[in-house]
Design an enzyme around this catalytic site. Structure first.
Site, short mmCIF file in Angstrom:
data_model
loop_
_atom_site.label_atom_id
_atom_site.label_comp_id
_atom_site.label_asym_id
_atom_site.label_seq_id
_atom_site.Cartn_x
_atom_site.Cartn_y
_atom_site.Cartn_z
N GLU A 133 7.85 96.77 6.62
CA GLU A 133 8.24 98.16 6.86
C GLU A 133 8.94 98.79 5.66
OE1 GLU A 133 7.00 99.53 9.21
OE2 GLU A 133 7.16 98.48 11.12
N HIS B 135 14.12 96.32 17.14
CA HIS B 135 13.37 96.53 18.38
C HIS B 135 14.28 96.26 19.59
CE1 HIS B 135 9.41 95.32 16.07
NE2 HIS B 135 9.99 96.41 15.58
#
Length: 219
Positions: A75, A96
């Site tokens: 990412e 997350h």
């Protein structure tokens, strides 16, 4: 590698370990970065946090050139683009967390169900549209969702929190997950009442200096 470099890299490792200890992340799904010199330092991809040493943290220049013995997080793109777009942002935390991700799976933003929404910079915490992880499309969505904000959700993915320091970004990540948990709980009863834009503006003014105070942010 200077003492300053080592400390900056170790701070990223500590933040990664803290994410999991706090329960806002699982395994190696999250990633952490901080502004450093003419670029940023970022956690490597797919590497158990407990095995990391400072030399494993990757340096990436603003042009995307990488210096490290491991590949950067998958990412890396939105970390880099956020810092390039937002000079006041010195750290990015992506994770997350269960409740943030649950809300994001439904494509919902977190509205002003509680005045603490204001710590993210506005009357809601937006949810960026879905795009495949690691892509330029996802990065563009994230940068837009963070416009005038310090946190956002990523549809069917997770959340991002930013800050003037790594400690600030981590603090905010925990606050956003708390708000997501409260929103999820309220939705079990029905659609919750929402504070007005005017009240959130009032709160933002009153809490201008509210939040985590740390030596890193004050430096």
């Amino acid at each position: 590698m200077t003492v300053s470099d080592l400390e900056a890299r170790q701070a990223i490792i500590d933040a990664c370990l803290k994410m999991n200890a706090l329960g806002i992340n699982q395994g190696t799904s999250g990633n952490v970065s901080r502004r450093h010199g003419e670029g940023m330092l970022i956690s490597p991809t797919s590497t158990p946090y407990e095995t990391l040493v400072p030399e494993d943290i990757v340096f990436m220049a603003w042009d995307g050139e990488v210096d490290g013995r491991l590949p950067p997080s998958s990412e890396w793109r939105f970390h880099l683009d956020i810092m390039k777009a937002r000079p006041e942002v010195n750290a990015v935390v992506h994770a997350h967390p269960t409740f943030c991700t649950t809300i994001a799976i439904m494509g919902r933003k977190i509205p002003a169900i509680h005045y603490m929404v204001a710590v993210a910079g506005g009357s809601d915490i937006r949810c960026a549209p879905y795009a495949t992880f690691g892509t330029a499309e996802l990065s563009a969505h994230a940068v837009e969702a963070l416009r005038d904000r310090k946190a956002c959700l990523l549809a069917q993915h997770g959340m991002i929190a930013v800050g003037s320091s790594l400690s600030q970004a981590m603090w905010l990540a925990v606050e956003v997950e708390t708000l997501a948990r409260q929103y999820h709980g309220a939705l079990q009863i029905g659609e919750p009442p929402i504070l007005s834009e005017e009240e959130i503006e009032n709160v933002i003014k009153r809490m201008a200096s509210y939040g985590l105070r740390d030596k890193e942010a004050a430096a």
